[in-house]
Design a protein around this motif. Structure first.
Motif, mmCIF file in Angstrom:
data_model
loop_
_atom_site.group_PDB
_atom_site.id
_atom_site.type_symbol
_atom_site.label_atom_id
_atom_site.label_comp_id
_atom_site.label_asym_id
_atom_site.label_seq_id
_atom_site.Cartn_x
_atom_site.Cartn_y
_atom_site.Cartn_z
ATOM 1 N N TYR A 10 36.778 20.084 -61.034
ATOM 2 C CA TYR A 10 35.470 20.098 -61.683
ATOM 3 C C TYR A 10 34.699 21.357 -61.306
ATOM 4 O O TYR A 10 34.045 21.988 -62.152
ATOM 5 C CB TYR A 10 34.673 18.854 -61.283
ATOM 6 N N LEU A 11 34.782 21.724 -60.050
ATOM 7 C CA LEU A 11 34.112 22.935 -59.573
ATOM 8 C C LEU A 11 34.592 24.159 -60.337
ATOM 9 O O LEU A 11 33.806 25.053 -60.674
ATOM 10 C CB LEU A 11 34.378 23.099 -58.080
ATOM 11 N N ASN A 12 35.871 24.184 -60.665
ATOM 12 C CA ASN A 12 36.448 25.322 -61.384
ATOM 13 C C ASN A 12 36.163 25.287 -62.881
ATOM 14 O O ASN A 12 36.188 26.328 -63.545
ATOM 15 C CB ASN A 12 37.966 25.361 -61.159
ATOM 16 N N ARG A 13 35.877 24.103 -63.421
ATOM 17 C CA ARG A 13 35.674 23.975 -64.869
ATOM 18 C C ARG A 13 34.225 24.177 -65.303
ATOM 19 O O ARG A 13 33.960 24.725 -66.366
ATOM 20 C CB ARG A 13 36.126 22.591 -65.340
ATOM 21 N N THR A 14 33.296 23.710 -64.493
ATOM 22 C CA THR A 14 31.904 23.764 -64.919
ATOM 23 C C THR A 14 31.313 25.144 -64.664
ATOM 24 O O THR A 14 31.657 25.815 -63.687
ATOM 25 C CB THR A 14 31.064 22.698 -64.188
ATOM 26 N N ASP A 15 30.416 25.566 -65.544
ATOM 27 C CA ASP A 15 29.786 26.868 -65.379
ATOM 28 C C ASP A 15 28.267 26.751 -65.260
ATOM 29 O O ASP A 15 27.548 27.734 -65.449
ATOM 30 C CB ASP A 15 30.154 27.799 -66.531
ATOM 31 N N VAL A 16 27.775 25.547 -64.955
ATOM 32 C CA VAL A 16 26.332 25.398 -64.752
ATOM 33 C C VAL A 16 25.961 26.027 -63.411
ATOM 34 O O VAL A 16 26.737 25.975 -62.446
ATOM 35 C CB VAL A 16 25.891 23.917 -64.781
ATOM 36 N N THR A 17 24.802 26.643 -63.365
ATOM 37 C CA THR A 17 24.350 27.285 -62.127
ATOM 38 C C THR A 17 23.477 26.359 -61.291
ATOM 39 O O THR A 17 23.135 26.685 -60.151
ATOM 40 C CB THR A 17 23.562 28.564 -62.454
ATOM 41 N N THR A 18 23.115 25.209 -61.841
ATOM 42 C CA THR A 18 22.334 24.221 -61.104
ATOM 43 C C THR A 18 23.152 23.698 -59.924
ATOM 44 O O THR A 18 24.335 23.399 -60.085
ATOM 45 C CB THR A 18 21.967 23.047 -62.034
ATOM 46 N N PRO A 19 22.568 23.587 -58.733
ATOM 47 C CA PRO A 19 23.323 23.079 -57.579
ATOM 48 C C PRO A 19 23.916 21.690 -57.847
ATOM 49 O O PRO A 19 23.239 20.812 -58.373
ATOM 50 C CB PRO A 19 22.271 23.013 -56.470
ATOM 51 N N ILE A 20 25.186 21.535 -57.509
ATOM 52 C CA ILE A 20 25.865 20.243 -57.652
ATOM 53 C C ILE A 20 26.118 19.664 -56.260
ATOM 54 O O ILE A 20 26.782 20.280 -55.434
ATOM 55 C CB ILE A 20 27.203 20.383 -58.393
ATOM 56 N N TRP A 21 25.568 18.484 -56.021
ATOM 57 C CA TRP A 21 25.816 17.756 -54.783
ATOM 58 C C TRP A 21 26.994 16.820 -55.062
ATOM 59 O O TRP A 21 26.871 15.876 -55.851
ATOM 60 C CB TRP A 21 24.578 16.974 -54.366
ATOM 61 N N PHE A 22 28.129 17.111 -54.448
ATOM 62 C CA PHE A 22 29.326 16.325 -54.727
ATOM 63 C C PHE A 22 29.303 15.018 -53.940
ATOM 64 O O PHE A 22 29.264 15.012 -52.708
ATOM 65 C CB PHE A 22 30.579 17.137 -54.406
ATOM 66 N N LYS A 80 37.927 20.606 -47.263
ATOM 67 C CA LYS A 80 38.700 21.248 -48.327
ATOM 68 C C LYS A 80 37.799 21.615 -49.502
ATOM 69 O O LYS A 80 37.978 22.663 -50.134
ATOM 70 C CB LYS A 80 39.832 20.333 -48.789
ATOM 71 N N LEU A 81 36.839 20.770 -49.786
ATOM 72 C CA LEU A 81 35.912 21.038 -50.876
ATOM 73 C C LEU A 81 35.035 22.246 -50.545
ATOM 74 O O LEU A 81 34.769 23.094 -51.397
ATOM 75 C CB LEU A 81 35.048 19.806 -51.141
ATOM 76 N N GLU A 82 34.624 22.345 -49.288
ATOM 77 C CA GLU A 82 33.842 23.504 -48.870
ATOM 78 C C GLU A 82 34.680 24.782 -48.982
ATOM 79 O O GLU A 82 34.192 25.821 -49.437
ATOM 80 C CB GLU A 82 33.355 23.332 -47.435
ATOM 81 N N GLN A 83 35.939 24.707 -48.590
ATOM 82 C CA GLN A 83 36.824 25.868 -48.688
ATOM 83 C C GLN A 83 36.996 26.313 -50.136
ATOM 84 O O GLN A 83 37.205 27.500 -50.418
ATOM 85 C CB GLN A 83 38.190 25.535 -48.078
ATOM 86 N N ALA A 84 36.877 25.349 -51.067
ATOM 87 C CA ALA A 84 37.019 25.665 -52.486
ATOM 88 C C ALA A 84 35.757 26.278 -53.079
ATOM 89 O O ALA A 84 35.766 26.732 -54.223
ATOM 90 C CB ALA A 84 37.400 24.411 -53.269
ATOM 91 N N GLY A 85 34.673 26.272 -52.301
ATOM 92 C CA GLY A 85 33.454 26.914 -52.776
ATOM 93 C C GLY A 85 32.248 26.018 -52.933
ATOM 94 O O GLY A 85 31.183 26.484 -53.349
ATOM 95 N N ALA A 86 32.373 24.723 -52.611
ATOM 96 C CA ALA A 86 31.230 23.817 -52.728
ATOM 97 C C ALA A 86 30.243 24.057 -51.589
ATOM 98 O O ALA A 86 30.647 24.335 -50.456
ATOM 99 C CB ALA A 86 31.699 22.369 -52.717
ATOM 100 N N ASN A 87 28.957 23.946 -51.896
ATOM 101 C CA ASN A 87 27.912 24.167 -50.890
ATOM 102 C C ASN A 87 27.088 22.928 -50.575
ATOM 103 O O ASN A 87 26.299 22.933 -49.625
ATOM 104 C CB ASN A 87 26.949 25.270 -51.358
ATOM 105 N N HIS A 88 27.250 21.872 -51.388
ATOM 106 C CA HIS A 88 26.389 20.706 -51.245
ATOM 107 C C HIS A 88 27.226 19.420 -51.287
ATOM 108 O O HIS A 88 28.014 19.227 -52.218
ATOM 109 C CB HIS A 88 25.346 20.661 -52.364
#
Length: 255
Positions: free
Chosen positions: A165-177, A228-236
């Protein structure tokens, strides 16, 4: 950007667990409940007052639209404002019956638009769904355009769902997973049955463990997903605390 995390609780949380969660210094605590009515809002407001009095943590309260009219939403929003609650998660909610016809907010974006028009300074969060198709991603952008400043995802037990999902979405709004902790074998099985979520091989193997050893291994499993999610680029990260401060603390300590 360092990883930020928030917690979700329900209004029946006891004071010891609430205090324990506050010591972990989340960015915010969100309060949800199955019955999004005035009585439950008042209970959530009491928690918000306590959180504000004992910490600098923000409080977000969930609000459904499908079961409410304009006046009811304004009543509830005004009460939140009177208690310095400036963050709301705007949800469509479930129909009370199949015969409901006089629905004002049939979709979450309509509730978002109404709140943003009436309460410009309020921070509005919306939900997003892993494994969304192109049409659902289109409507997500529509929700953001209407006023969502944050998004909270549904949960999964498979980190690949989040990364995809992180790779597919292009919204710039912060996503809290949204992350559902794997801390109880019984509770995890219940969630798997209810959601039909993807069950990775590692979780299948973990489900064969005894209830006694499940908890510690489940904490490790949950923390590994987040790392692993953080390593993929997630911040929240939005962690469903299950009103359990000790297990939440163990997970946070391993992130």
């Amino acid at each position: 950007m360092p990883l930020q995390y928030s917690f979700e609780i329900t209004p029946n949380i006891d004071q010891d667990n609430l205090d324990g969660l506050l010591t972990l210094h989340p960015q915010f605590i969100s309060i949800t409940d199955r019955n999004h009515d005035m009585d439950n809002l008042i209970q959530s407001i009491k928690i918000a007052d306590y959180v504000h009095a004992h910490s600098d943590v923000d409080v977000m309260i969930h609000l459904t639209g499908i079961d409410k009219d304009y006046d009811t939403v304004k009543q509830m929003m005004d009460l939140m404002q009177n208690h310095d609650v400036n963050d709301v998660l705007a949800l469509r909610g479930d129909k009370l019956s199949q015969n409901d016809s006089a629905i004002i907010f049939s979709h979450a974006d309509e509730l978002v638009e109404f709140i943003k028009k009436e309460y410009q300074h309020v921070n509005i969060a919306g939900t997003c769904y892993l494994n969304s198709n192109d049409e659902e991603l289109h409507w997500l952008k529509h929700k953001v355009t209407k006023g969502c400043t944050n998004l909270i995802s549904q949960f999964s037990f498979d980190v690949n769902d989040y990364v995809d999902y992180l790779n597919r979405t292009d919204v710039t709004t912060p996503i809290w997973f949204g992350i559902m902790p794997v801390i109880s074998k019984t509770q995890t099985q219940k969630m798997l049955d209810l959601t039909h979520a993807t069950t990775p091989d590692k979780l299948i193997a973990l489900m064969n463990a005894s209830e006694e050893e499940f908890g510690e291994k489940g904490v490790i499993y949950t923390a590994e997903m987040i790392n692993k999610l953080e390593q993929a680029g997630a911040n929240h990260i939005h962690l469903y605390s299950l009103n359990d401060a000790e297990n939440t603390k163990q997970i946070i300590e391993q992130i």
